[in-house]
Motif scaffolding. Structure first.
Motif, mmCIF file in Angstrom:
data_model
loop_
_atom_site.group_PDB
_atom_site.id
_atom_site.type_symbol
_atom_site.label_atom_id
_atom_site.label_comp_id
_atom_site.label_asym_id
_atom_site.label_seq_id
_atom_site.Cartn_x
_atom_site.Cartn_y
_atom_site.Cartn_z
ATOM 1 N N LYS A 16 0.575 -1.370 0.060
ATOM 2 C CA LYS A 16 -0.326 -0.449 -0.325
ATOM 3 C C LYS A 16 0.419 1.739 -0.072
ATOM 4 C CE LYS A 16 -3.154 2.284 3.430
ATOM 5 N NZ LYS A 16 -4.160 2.086 4.900
ATOM 6 N N VAL A 17 2.027 1.220 0.860
ATOM 7 C CA VAL A 17 2.670 2.379 0.553
ATOM 8 C C VAL A 17 4.151 2.246 -0.256
ATOM 9 C CG1 VAL A 17 4.599 3.105 2.124
ATOM 10 C CG2 VAL A 17 2.935 2.309 3.402
ATOM 11 N N LEU A 18 4.291 0.848 -0.807
ATOM 12 C CA LEU A 18 5.316 1.508 -1.946
ATOM 13 C C LEU A 18 4.713 2.094 -2.866
ATOM 14 C CD1 LEU A 18 6.919 -2.235 -1.644
ATOM 15 C CD2 LEU A 18 7.740 0.279 -1.660
ATOM 16 N N ILE A 19 3.252 1.749 -3.553
ATOM 17 C CA ILE A 19 2.323 2.366 -4.413
ATOM 18 C C ILE A 19 2.739 3.988 -4.329
ATOM 19 C CG2 ILE A 19 -0.140 2.555 -5.228
ATOM 20 C CD1 ILE A 19 -0.699 -0.167 -4.416
ATOM 21 N N ALA A 20 2.529 4.404 -2.925
ATOM 22 C CA ALA A 20 1.956 5.493 -2.812
ATOM 23 C C ALA A 20 3.928 6.550 -3.409
ATOM 24 C CB ALA A 20 2.109 6.305 -1.156
ATOM 25 N N LEU A 21 4.692 5.745 -3.169
ATOM 26 C CA LEU A 21 6.075 5.991 -3.071
ATOM 27 C C LEU A 21 6.097 5.687 -4.874
ATOM 28 C CD1 LEU A 21 8.044 4.252 -0.048
ATOM 29 C CD2 LEU A 21 7.920 6.971 -0.129
ATOM 30 N N TYR A 22 5.891 5.094 -5.112
ATOM 31 C CA TYR A 22 6.841 4.597 -7.086
ATOM 32 C C TYR A 22 5.874 5.755 -7.336
ATOM 33 C CZ TYR A 22 8.481 0.530 -4.818
ATOM 34 O OH TYR A 22 9.694 -0.554 -4.501
ATOM 35 N N SER A 158 -6.393 7.574 -5.520
ATOM 36 C CA SER A 158 -6.046 8.209 -4.716
ATOM 37 C C SER A 158 -5.358 7.580 -3.270
ATOM 38 C CB SER A 158 -7.775 8.765 -3.682
ATOM 39 O OG SER A 158 -8.377 7.703 -3.419
ATOM 40 N N LEU A 159 -5.487 8.173 -2.230
ATOM 41 C CA LEU A 159 -4.971 6.729 -0.716
ATOM 42 C C LEU A 159 -5.613 5.746 -0.960
ATOM 43 C CD1 LEU A 159 -3.665 6.499 1.986
ATOM 44 C CD2 LEU A 159 -5.890 7.970 2.670
ATOM 45 N N ALA A 160 -7.683 6.028 -1.010
ATOM 46 C CA ALA A 160 -8.564 5.191 -1.343
ATOM 47 C C ALA A 160 -7.866 3.676 -2.289
ATOM 48 C CB ALA A 160 -9.495 4.980 -1.511
ATOM 49 N N ASP A 161 -7.389 3.994 -3.460
ATOM 50 C CA ASP A 161 -6.253 3.191 -4.754
ATOM 51 C C ASP A 161 -5.447 2.379 -4.188
ATOM 52 O OD1 ASP A 161 -8.205 3.305 -6.738
ATOM 53 O OD2 ASP A 161 -7.337 5.875 -6.460
ATOM 54 N N CYS A 162 -4.376 3.478 -3.077
ATOM 55 C CA CYS A 162 -3.007 2.411 -2.722
ATOM 56 C C CYS A 162 -3.889 1.540 -1.404
ATOM 57 C CB CYS A 162 -2.586 3.021 -1.936
ATOM 58 S SG CYS A 162 -2.062 4.944 -2.950
ATOM 59 N N TYR A 197 1.749 -0.109 -9.145
ATOM 60 C CA TYR A 197 1.549 -1.278 -8.400
ATOM 61 C C TYR A 197 2.256 -2.422 -10.002
ATOM 62 C CZ TYR A 197 -1.194 -5.050 -6.302
ATOM 63 O OH TYR A 197 -1.646 -5.866 -5.715
ATOM 64 N N ALA A 198 2.127 -2.196 -9.710
ATOM 65 C CA ALA A 198 3.010 -3.706 -10.939
ATOM 66 C C ALA A 198 4.264 -3.855 -10.578
ATOM 67 C CB ALA A 198 3.100 -2.769 -12.735
ATOM 68 N N ARG A 199 4.981 -2.363 -10.143
ATOM 69 C CA ARG A 199 6.446 -2.661 -9.924
ATOM 70 C C ARG A 199 5.847 -3.256 -8.538
ATOM 71 N NH1 ARG A 199 10.317 3.132 -8.200
ATOM 72 N NH2 ARG A 199 11.957 1.450 -7.527
ATOM 73 N N ALA A 200 5.499 -2.856 -7.349
ATOM 74 C CA ALA A 200 5.616 -3.426 -5.941
ATOM 75 C C ALA A 200 4.840 -4.951 -6.158
ATOM 76 C CB ALA A 200 4.016 -2.748 -5.048
#
Ligand SMILES: N[C@@H](CCC(=O)N[C@@H](CS)C(=O)NCC(=O)O)C(=O)O
Length: 213
Positions: A16-22, A158-162, A197-200
């Protein structure tokens, strides 16, 4: 001083957090925590005694809790993707969705997966049955909602997608979404096309054999 993320690539809350960072190419140092290694777990508990990841370290400040970390990133390291709208009402809707995905989906997914990691004689079939029923209710709601929108809280990522993608991904592995929840399945596919997300997920793949699913 760079940010440091204490995490494990397989952990859904860490994804969830990696998505936001990436999303924003936010630079950070990676500190993969192996909770099965007592020394590593003890070292991590010096940062966050509760021993749950993800935790973001910014200088001498340790920020636990995935939602709070993303909020922190949005405030202190803003990028092209904003995770919580500035508008108070829209912001409240995004936060409400984040709570929904964590509490009505993610918690129950963890119960089902966690139970499979227990020794046979320590399992909780009744708890798992309850969790499955709650997952089903949440999936029905998500499926209805996603019929009319691209992203979890509306038109904007948004945050909701993470929050939504990691539990949906693991639930899809347990109980394939396409069988009964086609809109939720299509949404998960949209998330999987998103580079962050693909990267995570790519980074989690080497650990998939550890999953009991
Ligand atoms: N509410 C926390 C939940 C974090 C969480 O459940 N992390 C799991 C991994 S996905 C964990 O650390 N499990 C190990 C433990 O609970 O001991 C958040 O949003 O960050």
């Amino acid at each position: 001083m760079p940010l440091t993320l204490y995490f494990h690539p397989l952990s859904s809350y860490c994804q969830k957090v990696l998505i936001a960072l990436y999303e924003n190419d936010t630079p950070f140092e990676r500190r993969v925590v192996n909770l099965r290694d007592p020394a590593d777990a003890a070292a991590f508990k010096k940062v966050w005694p509760c021993g749950q990841f993800p935790v973001l370290q910014d200088g001498d400040r340790a920020v636990p809790e995935s939602t709070v970390i993303i909020d922190y990133l949005d405030q202190h390291f803003p990028g092209k993707s904003r995770f919580i709208p500035a508008d108070a009402e829209q912001g409240r809707q995004v936060r409400a969705k984040d709570r929904f995905f964590d509490l009505q989906l993610h918690t129950h997914m963890q119960k089902v997966v966690g139970d499979r990691l227990r020794p046979q004689d320590r399992r909780d079939p009744h708890g798992v049955e309850q969790a499955r029923a709650k997952i089903d209710v949440a999936l029905g709601m998500i499926d209805t909602e996603m019929a009319g929108r691209s992203w979890a809280a509306g038109d904007h990522f948004s945050l909701a997608d993470c929050a939504a993608a990691p539990p949906l991904f693991y639930i899809d592995k347990l109980f394939p979404l396409a069988d009964r929840h086609k809109n939720a399945a299509a949404y998960l596919n949209r998330m999987l096309q998103r580079p962050s997300y693909a990267r995570a997920i790519e980074e989690a793949k080497p650990y998939f054999s550890m999953l009991p699913i």
